[in-house]
Write a protein that holds these residues in place. Structure first.
Motif, PDB file in Angstrom:
ATOM      1  N   SER A  37      67.792   8.953   1.745  1.00 53.42           N
ATOM      2  CA  SER A  37      67.590   8.867   3.194  1.00 53.42           C
ATOM      3  C   SER A  37      68.102  10.106   3.919  1.00 53.42           C
ATOM      4  O   SER A  37      67.621  10.427   5.009  1.00 53.42           O
ATOM      5  N   SER A  38      69.091  10.769   3.342  1.00 54.38           N
ATOM      6  CA  SER A  38      69.655  11.953   3.987  1.00 54.38           C
ATOM      7  C   SER A  38      69.069  13.245   3.432  1.00 54.38           C
ATOM      8  O   SER A  38      69.556  14.334   3.753  1.00 54.38           O
ATOM      9  N   TRP A  39      68.036  13.129   2.618  1.00 55.53           N
ATOM     10  CA  TRP A  39      67.434  14.317   1.999  1.00 55.53           C
ATOM     11  C   TRP A  39      66.870  15.244   3.082  1.00 55.53           C
ATOM     12  O   TRP A  39      66.135  14.816   3.955  1.00 55.53           O
ATOM     13  N   GLY A  40      67.203  16.509   3.031  1.00 55.14           N
ATOM     14  CA  GLY A  40      66.726  17.481   3.997  1.00 55.14           C
ATOM     15  C   GLY A  40      67.623  17.639   5.208  1.00 55.14           C
ATOM     16  O   GLY A  40      67.426  18.560   6.005  1.00 55.14           O
ATOM     17  N   MET A  41      68.589  16.753   5.392  1.00 54.19           N
ATOM     18  CA  MET A  41      69.518  16.877   6.515  1.00 54.19           C
ATOM     19  C   MET A  41      70.636  17.846   6.154  1.00 54.19           C
ATOM     20  O   MET A  41      71.041  17.936   4.992  1.00 54.19           O
TER      21      MET A  41
END
Length: 221
Positions: free
Chosen positions: A154-158
């Protein structure tokens, strides 16, 4: 050998034990965690059903008596190896797992040495509770892996600042990071607490078995 329904369930539980690590060989995470969790829970449930059916249907056999503790030990030992292998090797997890593994090896060796007199080391109710707590702890620890990897996905790329802002409530949590993080933390802490409780029961039951076997370990005079 008599293959009754309870014995078949026990044999399936024994076969399910090595399938837990196989899930991590052929599936990526968190799917591997999900499949391992479901397989472990399903196999653990059969531990109650095979004993209940054997008593209810009066189908208690020597084969079932032999296979049942082996299947339980295989499920617990292999699952603990997988959990430790995919963990950060924190001592809070590795130490109780080591205690459990040592006790299982020690008691198995003790039973082998006693041979025909191993009947003095019958499984007690406390030992059954020990196994139950072990299995619940392992299931909870597997669920931690599910929460952890959904959190990462869910936090991928943040960047770190954005993820921390969502977790602290300073930014709208559109990805559900807070509940996934809370699930990961609670599952991890609860799993470790339960595993330590299981390790304590493991030591108590191991000492009880050693005490009962002491008369057979004395040298002849």
């Amino acid at each position: 050998m008599k293959w009754t329904v309870p014995n078949i369930l026990t044999a399936l539980r024994l076969l399910a034990a090595p399938m837990v690590p196989v899930m991590f060989l052929y599936f990526t995470r968190p799917y591997a965690d999900w499949f391992a969790l479901m397989l472990f829970v399903l196999a653990s449930v059969t531990d109650w059903f095979d004993g209940y059916l054997a008593r209810a249907w009066k189908q208690q056999t020597k084969l079932g008596t032999m296979l049942d503790p082996i299947a339980d030990k295989a499920m617990v030992i292999i699952a603990l190896l997988v959990i430790c292998g995919y963990s950060t090797w924190t001592p809070w997890l590795v130490l109780p797992a080591t205690i459990i593994l040592f006790r299982e090896v020690f008691v198995s060796g003790l039973r082998e040495f006693l041979g025909d007199t191993a009947g003095t080391l019958k499984v007690t109710w406390l030992a059954k509770w020990k196994t139950t707590v072990q299995m619940v702890a392992i299931a909870v620890l597997f669920s931690q892996g599910v929460f952890e990897h959904y959190l990462v996905m869910s936090s991928w790329g943040m960047d770190q600042a954005m993820a921390e802002a969502m977790l602290s409530g300073d930014m709208e949590d559109s990805q559900g990071l807070r509940w996934k993080y809370a699930g990961m933390v609670w599952a991890g802490n609860l799993g470790v607490v339960l595993l330590w409780f299981a390790a304590l029961l493991t030591l108590v039951t191991g000492w009880d078995y050693l005490r009962k076997s002491t008369p057979y370990l004395r040298e002849d005079t």
